[in-house]
Design a protein around this motif. Structure first.
Motif, PDB file in Angstrom:
ATOM      1  N   LEU A   1       5.321   7.335   5.410  1.00  0.00           N
ATOM      2  CA  LEU A   1       4.307   7.523   4.382  1.00  0.00           C
ATOM      3  C   LEU A   1       4.814   8.405   3.244  1.00  0.00           C
ATOM      4  O   LEU A   1       4.041   9.102   2.585  1.00  0.00           O
ATOM      5  CB  LEU A   1       3.043   8.141   5.007  1.00  0.00           C
ATOM      6  CG  LEU A   1       2.415   7.313   6.140  1.00  0.00           C
ATOM      7  CD1 LEU A   1       1.265   8.067   6.782  1.00  0.00           C
ATOM      8  CD2 LEU A   1       1.952   5.951   5.620  1.00  0.00           C
TER       9      LEU A   1
ATOM     10  N   LYS B   1      10.263   7.011  -7.118  1.00  0.00           N
ATOM     11  CA  LYS B   1      11.100   7.659  -6.110  1.00  0.00           C
ATOM     12  C   LYS B   1      11.824   6.626  -5.246  1.00  0.00           C
ATOM     13  O   LYS B   1      11.303   5.545  -4.961  1.00  0.00           O
ATOM     14  CB  LYS B   1      10.248   8.533  -5.182  1.00  0.00           C
ATOM     15  CG  LYS B   1       9.567   9.716  -5.855  1.00  0.00           C
ATOM     16  CD  LYS B   1      10.558  10.828  -6.147  1.00  0.00           C
ATOM     17  CE  LYS B   1       9.820  12.076  -6.630  1.00  0.00           C
ATOM     18  NZ  LYS B   1      10.766  13.161  -6.952  1.00  0.00           N
TER      19      LYS B   1
ATOM     20  N   ASP C   1       6.255   4.831  -7.353  1.00  0.00           N
ATOM     21  CA  ASP C   1       6.053   6.263  -7.566  1.00  0.00           C
ATOM     22  C   ASP C   1       7.278   6.940  -8.179  1.00  0.00           C
ATOM     23  O   ASP C   1       7.358   8.178  -8.188  1.00  0.00           O
ATOM     24  CB  ASP C   1       5.684   6.961  -6.257  1.00  0.00           C
ATOM     25  CG  ASP C   1       6.687   6.715  -5.139  1.00  0.00           C
ATOM     26  OD1 ASP C   1       7.703   6.021  -5.387  1.00  0.00           O
ATOM     27  OD2 ASP C   1       6.470   7.202  -4.024  1.00  0.00           O
TER      28      ASP C   1
ATOM     29  N   HIS D   1       6.003   7.507   0.374  1.00  0.00           N
ATOM     30  CA  HIS D   1       5.704   6.983  -0.960  1.00  0.00           C
ATOM     31  C   HIS D   1       4.202   7.017  -1.223  1.00  0.00           C
ATOM     32  O   HIS D   1       3.389   6.882  -0.297  1.00  0.00           O
ATOM     33  CB  HIS D   1       6.220   5.552  -1.101  1.00  0.00           C
ATOM     34  CG  HIS D   1       7.707   5.441  -1.112  1.00  0.00           C
ATOM     35  ND1 HIS D   1       8.473   5.659  -2.235  1.00  0.00           N
ATOM     36  CD2 HIS D   1       8.580   5.134  -0.111  1.00  0.00           C
ATOM     37  CE1 HIS D   1       9.752   5.487  -1.936  1.00  0.00           C
ATOM     38  NE2 HIS D   1       9.848   5.165  -0.657  1.00  0.00           N
ATOM     39  N   THR D   2       3.847   7.167  -2.481  1.00  0.00           N
ATOM     40  CA  THR D   2       2.431   7.223  -2.850  1.00  0.00           C
ATOM     41  C   THR D   2       1.952   5.951  -3.539  1.00  0.00           C
ATOM     42  O   THR D   2       0.754   5.793  -3.761  1.00  0.00           O
ATOM     43  CB  THR D   2       2.179   8.419  -3.785  1.00  0.00           C
ATOM     44  OG1 THR D   2       3.012   8.282  -4.955  1.00  0.00           O
ATOM     45  CG2 THR D   2       2.508   9.735  -3.087  1.00  0.00           C
ATOM     46  N   GLU D   3       2.869   5.055  -3.884  1.00  0.00           N
ATOM     47  CA  GLU D   3       2.487   3.793  -4.504  1.00  0.00           C
ATOM     48  C   GLU D   3       3.293   2.665  -3.866  1.00  0.00           C
ATOM     49  O   GLU D   3       4.146   2.899  -3.016  1.00  0.00           O
ATOM     50  CB  GLU D   3       2.715   3.841  -6.021  1.00  0.00           C
ATOM     51  CG  GLU D   3       1.836   4.863  -6.739  1.00  0.00           C
ATOM     52  CD  GLU D   3       1.943   4.749  -8.241  1.00  0.00           C
ATOM     53  OE1 GLU D   3       1.986   3.617  -8.752  1.00  0.00           O
ATOM     54  OE2 GLU D   3       1.991   5.803  -8.913  1.00  0.00           O
TER      55      GLU D   3
ATOM     56  N   ASN E   1       0.800  -1.216   0.000  1.00  0.00           N
ATOM     57  CA  ASN E   1       0.000   0.000   0.000  1.00  0.00           C
ATOM     58  C   ASN E   1       0.840   1.277   0.000  1.00  0.00           C
ATOM     59  O   ASN E   1       0.296   2.381   0.145  1.00  0.00           O
ATOM     60  CB  ASN E   1      -0.965   0.005   1.186  1.00  0.00           C
ATOM     61  CG  ASN E   1      -0.253   0.006   2.539  1.00  0.00           C
ATOM     62  OD1 ASN E   1       0.982   0.081   2.605  1.00  0.00           O
ATOM     63  ND2 ASN E   1      -1.023  -0.088   3.607  1.00  0.00           N
ATOM     64  N   GLY E   2       2.163   1.127  -0.156  1.00  0.00           N
ATOM     65  CA  GLY E   2       3.060   2.282  -0.188  1.00  0.00           C
ATOM     66  C   GLY E   2       3.649   2.658   1.148  1.00  0.00           C
ATOM     67  O   GLY E   2       4.545   3.504   1.226  1.00  0.00           O
TER      68      GLY E   2
END
Length: 326
Positions: free
Chosen positions: A155, A181, A179, A157-159, A138-139
């Motif tokens: 948190l 990154k 994401d 990361h977004t992906e 869930n990232g």
């Protein structure tokens, strides 16, 4: 992220022809092949996951089986992520929803934990098993301090997360995800120290245990080495393949070299400062493998003159480093 057996066919059509010298030693571990494996930084231990044996810990100095471990209530033994602490004290193992910590000295389990909201994507463990790092689908990335029970959720990361690494003392983490990154962050504060951008999803990250370098690579053709004292780029790995995915990475103890493994049997040695490839090999395959294929699960430096690899063929192999690379 480790690569299971069913991943073997990826990228085979784009493989380059390799001029590979044979290994100087082969150490058989799993006759039917492995799903995942980890090597200790000094190459003394291999943790190997397979459907037949669960997780087997091998002492590579004698190639003796030291322990066999099973996850609780696990009938299929699909442990796809493993990590060995830098000081050879503990092994962290994970299937999709459960992770477990094992003591190398005693062989005893030191805890099972369940992940409910997401699946495990990659794991890391600090010296003495004091800190665990869990990358999730869930990232999120969870940093756990066992003595206090503290759980910090990163948190940034977004992906979904693909790869994680942690410093031996547990203070710093490097994480990469879909994401595009990779983030180097402080596990006490969850503050990002540096962010490294890529043009596609970040599939592999690694930290130099001595605190000098970070490695980040994406799903296309960009693999970079960073100075983590300054955040500056040191080099980009120089390769001509249109797509190069890495499944294993290790910095040498003196910081001069980087060893990498790929899902295409390729094992390679690189110069850290220039990014130039110095030497390459092909790991062995199972006799019945058609087409002949294997994923390099892990690689480590035995010395300045030798590498060791563990692959999905179920074999650990020792390779000679040429003198003219030094």
């Amino acid at each position: 992220m480790k690569y299971p057996v069913f991943f073997l066919l990826i990228l085979l059509s784009g493989c380059e022809k390799l001029q590979s010298t044979p290994p100087v030693q082969q150490l058989p571990h799993v006759a039917q092949g492995s799903y995942a494996a980890a090597l200790s930084d000094d190459g003394h231990y291999a943790a190997v996951s397979s459907i037949q044996d669960g997780v087997a810990l091998w002492d590579l100095r004698t190639n003796a089986l030291k322990y066999q471990w099973q996850h609780q209530d696990s009938s299929d033994n699909l442990v796809l992520n493993l990590a060995i602490s830098h000081n050879n004290s503990h092994v962290l193992t994970a299937d999709q929803h459960t992770y477990a910590l094992w003591n190398i000295t005693s062989g005893e389990n030191q805890g099972y934990w369940q992940l409910d909201a997401a699946t495990v994507r990659d794991v890391a463990v600090s010296n003495n098993g004091e800190h665990l790092l869990i990358g999730k689908s869930n990232g999120g990335v969870q940093h756990i301090t066992l003595a206090s029970g503290r759980r910090l959720e990163f948190l940034g990361h977004t992906e979904r997360i693909n790869s994680v690494a942690m410093s031996p003392n547990g203070r710093y983490a490097l994480t990469g995800g879909n994401d595009y990154k990779a983030h180097l962050w402080d596990t006490q504060s969850a503050q990002i120290i540096y962010s490294f951008s890529h043009p596609s999803r970040v599939t592999k990250v690694a930290l130099d245990p001595q605190g000098r370098y970070a490695f980040t690579a994406d799903s296309q053709d960009l693999a970079q080495i960073w100075d983590i004292q300054s955040g500056q780029l040191v080099s980009k790995l120089q390769f001509t393949a249109r797509q190069q995915v890495f499944s294993a990475v290790r910095f040498s103890r003196d910081g001069h070299y980087l060893a990498t493994g790929a899902p295409t049997r390729k094992l390679a040695l690189w110069d850290v400062q220039s990014g130039r490839e110095l030497q390459q090999w092909q790991v062995g395959v199972k006799p019945d493998s058609r087409p002949p294929s294997a994923v390099v699960h892990a690689v480590a430096f035995l010395s300045e003159k030798q590498l060791i690899s563990e692959s999905s063929s179920g074999i650990a192999e020792v390779w000679e480093i040429k003198d003219d690379n030094k």
